[in-house]
Design a protein around this motif. Sequence first.
Motif, PDB file in Angstrom:
ATOM      1  N   TRP A   5       0.880  -1.130   0.134  1.00 36.18           N
ATOM      2  CA  TRP A   5       0.000   0.010  -0.057  1.00 36.18           C
ATOM      3  C   TRP A   5       0.816   1.178  -0.078  1.00 36.18           C
ATOM      4  CZ3 TRP A   5      -3.139  -2.248   4.610  1.00 36.18           C
ATOM      5  CH2 TRP A   5      -3.738  -3.266   4.315  1.00 36.18           C
ATOM      6  N   GLN A   6       2.148   1.078   0.746  1.00 37.31           N
ATOM      7  CA  GLN A   6       2.965   2.252   0.675  1.00 37.31           C
ATOM      8  C   GLN A   6       3.955   2.247  -0.416  1.00 37.31           C
ATOM      9  OE1 GLN A   6       3.969   1.427   4.762  1.00 37.31           O
ATOM     10  NE2 GLN A   6       3.339   3.696   5.231  1.00 37.31           N
ATOM     11  N   HIS A   7       3.645   1.842  -1.701  1.00 33.59           N
ATOM     12  CA  HIS A   7       4.569   1.635  -2.769  1.00 33.59           C
ATOM     13  C   HIS A   7       5.267   2.936  -3.126  1.00 33.59           C
ATOM     14  CE1 HIS A   7       1.649   3.316  -5.643  1.00 33.59           C
ATOM     15  NE2 HIS A   7       0.824   2.733  -4.944  1.00 33.59           N
ATOM     16  N   ASN A   8       4.761   4.005  -2.838  1.00 35.03           N
ATOM     17  CA  ASN A   8       5.300   5.194  -3.419  1.00 35.03           C
ATOM     18  C   ASN A   8       6.464   5.409  -2.520  1.00 35.03           C
ATOM     19  OD1 ASN A   8       3.541   5.776  -5.371  1.00 35.03           O
ATOM     20  ND2 ASN A   8       2.174   7.188  -3.831  1.00 35.03           N
ATOM     21  N   GLN A   9       6.633   4.854  -1.097  1.00 34.95           N
ATOM     22  CA  GLN A   9       7.934   4.891  -0.153  1.00 34.95           C
ATOM     23  C   GLN A   9       8.757   3.654  -0.426  1.00 34.95           C
ATOM     24  OE1 GLN A   9       4.780   5.873   1.117  1.00 34.95           O
ATOM     25  NE2 GLN A   9       5.012   7.916   0.365  1.00 34.95           N
ATOM     26  N   THR A  10       8.092   2.426  -0.518  1.00 41.30           N
ATOM     27  CA  THR A  10       8.792   1.304  -0.468  1.00 41.30           C
ATOM     28  C   THR A  10       9.175   0.821  -1.664  1.00 41.30           C
ATOM     29  OG1 THR A  10       6.831  -0.391  -0.819  1.00 41.30           O
ATOM     30  CG2 THR A  10       7.131   0.448   1.657  1.00 41.30           C
ATOM     31  N   GLY A  11       8.660   1.255  -2.906  1.00 41.89           N
ATOM     32  CA  GLY A  11       9.040   0.932  -4.303  1.00 41.89           C
ATOM     33  C   GLY A  11       8.651  -0.424  -4.691  1.00 41.89           C
ATOM     34  N   LEU A  12       7.660  -1.106  -3.588  1.00 41.47           N
ATOM     35  CA  LEU A  12       7.363  -2.579  -3.926  1.00 41.47           C
ATOM     36  C   LEU A  12       6.128  -2.798  -4.445  1.00 41.47           C
ATOM     37  CD1 LEU A  12       8.532  -4.085  -0.312  1.00 41.47           C
ATOM     38  CD2 LEU A  12       9.728  -4.410  -2.586  1.00 41.47           C
ATOM     39  N   SER A  13       5.952  -3.535  -5.395  1.00 42.24           N
ATOM     40  CA  SER A  13       4.714  -4.012  -6.004  1.00 42.24           C
ATOM     41  C   SER A  13       4.080  -5.298  -5.000  1.00 42.24           C
ATOM     42  CB  SER A  13       4.772  -4.700  -7.477  1.00 42.24           C
ATOM     43  OG  SER A  13       5.688  -5.769  -7.225  1.00 42.24           O
ATOM     44  N   ALA A  14       2.675  -5.325  -5.205  1.00 41.10           N
ATOM     45  CA  ALA A  14       2.100  -6.413  -4.383  1.00 41.10           C
ATOM     46  C   ALA A  14       3.089  -7.570  -4.697  1.00 41.10           C
ATOM     47  CB  ALA A  14       0.679  -6.769  -4.901  1.00 41.10           C
ATOM     48  N   GLN A  15       3.577  -8.204  -5.743  1.00 41.56           N
ATOM     49  CA  GLN A  15       4.056  -9.434  -5.843  1.00 41.56           C
ATOM     50  C   GLN A  15       5.380  -9.104  -5.149  1.00 41.56           C
ATOM     51  OE1 GLN A  15       3.524 -12.395  -8.419  1.00 41.56           O
ATOM     52  NE2 GLN A  15       4.925 -12.904  -6.548  1.00 41.56           N
TER      53      GLN A  15
END
Length: 408
Positions: free
Chosen positions: A364-374
Amino acid sequence: MNPQKLLTAIVGGAPPDLINQDRFTIGDWASRDSFEQLDDFLKAEKSTKDPVQQSNFYPAAWNEALYKGHVYGIPTGIDDRALYYNKRAFREAGLDPNKPPRTWEELKEYALKLTKKDDKGAFERIGFIPNYGNSWLYLYSWQNGGEFMSKDGRKCIMDNPYSVGALKYMTDVYDALGGYDKVNTFQSGFQGAEQDPFFTGTIAMVIDGSWKLNNIARYSPGLDFGVAPAPVPAERLKGEGRFKGQDPFITWAGGYSLAIPRGAKHPKEAWRFLKWMVGEEATVIGARAQQKFNEAKGRPFVFTLSADKSINEHMLKLFPLSNTRLQNAQKLNVDLLPSAKFRPVTFIGQTLWDAHRRAAERAWQHNQTGLSAQAALTEQRALVQKELDKQSTRDRLPLFSFLWPTII
């Protein structure tokens, strides 16, 4: 009961004779040989009147108390999840209050339509928050056909395509509402009791547990609300593809079971009391006492759901509600229970739960973590698998014997 105190009592040979245990944790306790197997008691029950038996209970409640094929707890209560929605907010947004969303696509569409912002773009009312209430990634994953553990319990599979798809959907809804951080900032101001945001109209829809009805009865009995099954992928609703022949709607259940700790001094007496406690007589006595208390406070009484199927049907007739909204909602909760899923029974249940939460939040915080759901799910799956592999290695080691000669 405090887990450390309970374990200390069991190890010290002075455990209680019976304990009401969260079913989610029973697999962990059983893996440590801390609870008695109840199989022999159940075999003896077959020749008794009104026996305690598997067929009495909802599958989710019964199976959650099994570990490696043995029964370690008898279910008492049960809960499930559904979509609660504010009909007044629906009318204000131009939506039919008698037609709640049924699919994920509709849920997202309604969430945006029901959201109100002020001139500065701040939320005044939010239509829906994917993880507010009591849904979690578990529910969305099961709705989409995903699982978290392999059938043999040896592998964590939380990064399967269907769980990934479910987490991506949740992330998409957060993004459509303005992003997780913005939504979470608004949610941080939510309160409980009389100020529950669903009661005050601050949130229009929420997926929550069946206990929500007791809170409505206590704090907001006049609330104009409806309850429906939690929306699902369109394919599931239509019974297409991999969902052919499956239930169109999915809920998930939790609750408690009565268990006998290892080393209990009076196991036979504990079983007799257990049998009475899970039966109809004890359930009705408890319900009548709570009903009198509620009436003395001027509150409607909503009975607590039983894990026993026939008891719930009897309770619906025995404790009808004059408030039709509460009555209809309670009936829906009962109707959903046969299709309920339950959290994986494993000795690493808490580890898995924590990992699934971390994965979701990092996606959900992909803007900070850079992580996709996968990526987020794969990252956390590896951590859970590491713990599983450690236990597998221990299981292959020979038991140490103090009879062997030891050189120091």
